[in-house]
Structure formats: C-alpha cells, structure tokens
Motif scaffolding. Structure first.
Motif, short mmCIF file in Angstrom:
data_model
loop_
_atom_site.label_atom_id
_atom_site.label_comp_id
_atom_site.label_asym_id
_atom_site.label_seq_id
_atom_site.Cartn_x
_atom_site.Cartn_y
_atom_site.Cartn_z
N GLU A 5 0.83 -1.22 0.00
CA GLU A 5 0.00 0.00 0.00
C GLU A 5 0.86 1.26 0.00
O GLU A 5 0.34 2.37 -0.11
CB GLU A 5 -0.90 0.01 1.25
N LYS A 6 2.17 1.11 0.16
CA LYS A 6 3.03 2.28 0.36
C LYS A 6 4.01 2.48 -0.79
O LYS A 6 4.95 3.27 -0.68
CB LYS A 6 3.82 2.11 1.67
N ILE A 7 3.85 1.79 -1.90
CA ILE A 7 4.85 1.86 -2.98
C ILE A 7 4.42 2.76 -4.14
O ILE A 7 5.05 2.77 -5.20
CB ILE A 7 5.17 0.45 -3.53
N THR A 8 3.38 3.55 -3.91
CA THR A 8 2.85 4.39 -5.00
C THR A 8 3.95 5.19 -5.67
O THR A 8 4.05 5.29 -6.88
CB THR A 8 1.78 5.36 -4.44
N LEU A 9 4.83 5.79 -4.83
CA LEU A 9 5.90 6.65 -5.39
C LEU A 9 7.03 5.82 -6.01
O LEU A 9 7.83 6.33 -6.76
CB LEU A 9 6.49 7.53 -4.27
N CYS A 10 7.06 4.51 -5.68
CA CYS A 10 8.23 3.70 -6.08
C CYS A 10 8.05 3.09 -7.47
O CYS A 10 9.02 2.86 -8.20
CB CYS A 10 8.43 2.56 -5.08
#
Lengths: 82, 82
Positions: free
Chosen positions: A9-14
């Motif tokens: 859920e936290k890899i949007t920027l990656c």
C-alpha cells in the motif's frame, strides 16, 4: 519487522522506477526484487539520512525523507518478496 | 563498453560479499546479478567519487577507489550477465 502487505500500500511513489514487481523500468534504476529486506532497509535509511549521493540520489533522498521506520520496513519487506 | 570476460578477471575483491554469481553472501550486501551494467557502473562511480555514504560505503569506497573506468565497465558488464 516489515509487513509486505502493508508495504504494497506504500509503494505508489516507487513503482514508476522500480515497478510493482521490483524490476527496474529503465537501466539507470536498480531492480529491487531479490534484494534482502535488510539491504533495502539500510539503503532507504541511507537515502533518508542524506548519506547517499551520486546517481539518482537527488530523486531518492526526497522520496525517502517522508518515510517512517515502519514504512521503510514494510516497503523493504514487500520488494524483497518480489 | 564493458567486457564481461575481462570483468571476470577483476572481481577478486568483490566475490567475498557479492559472490562470483552476483548473489549476496550475507543479507546486508546487495545482490548484483540481474542489475543493469548501467546501474552498476553508476553505483561504482558514486562510491569511487566518495558520493555514497551510509551502509557499507566504508568498505565499498576504498574498493572502488582503485578502479579505472574500464575496470568499472568490465566488472559491471560481468555482474549484469550473472
């Protein structure tokens, strides 16, 4: 320890550079799949601390700046499992 | 461009941590196999220039210091093919 599901859920920027599968989307970016969570955690903290220069650090340093230790652990766990 | 065969002769110092197959020998080291030669070349030059701190940079910086551009290209080509 990191939670891969939370990391997902936290890899949007990656994903623009590292993909959702951890395979670099261009030759200048590293692939993250297959790296250990230990190494990824260390590298992200080095960027967050501004210790890593050169290469794409001018992109990575601000990316990492907003991440908490738990975010870093979760993202590292996620990509190490890809 | 780098010559993987020449690179194979120049990895004596690398194999303790990165293996001959590019698989990290401990969790704290990155695996190099599957990374692009472009990325490896850039990372080695960042270490050589002393731009990368944190993590294992205190080991990698002196390792890279002695490498020429051709050495770096050859070693990068070698590991990118593993």
């Amino acid at each position: 320890a990191g939670d891969p599901a939370a990391g997902a859920e936290k890899i949007t920027l990656c994903v623009a550079c590292h993909g959702t599968d951890g395979k670099a989307t261009a030759a200048i970016y590293p692939s993250l799949s297959g790296q250990s969570a230990t190494y990824l955690d260390m590298a992200l903290k080095a960027y967050r601390a501004g210790e890593r220069g050169g290469g794409m650090s001018m992109v990575m340093t601000p990316m990492a700046a907003s991440l908490s230790d738990q975010d870093i652990a979760d993202i590292s766990a996620y990509y190490s499992e890809q």
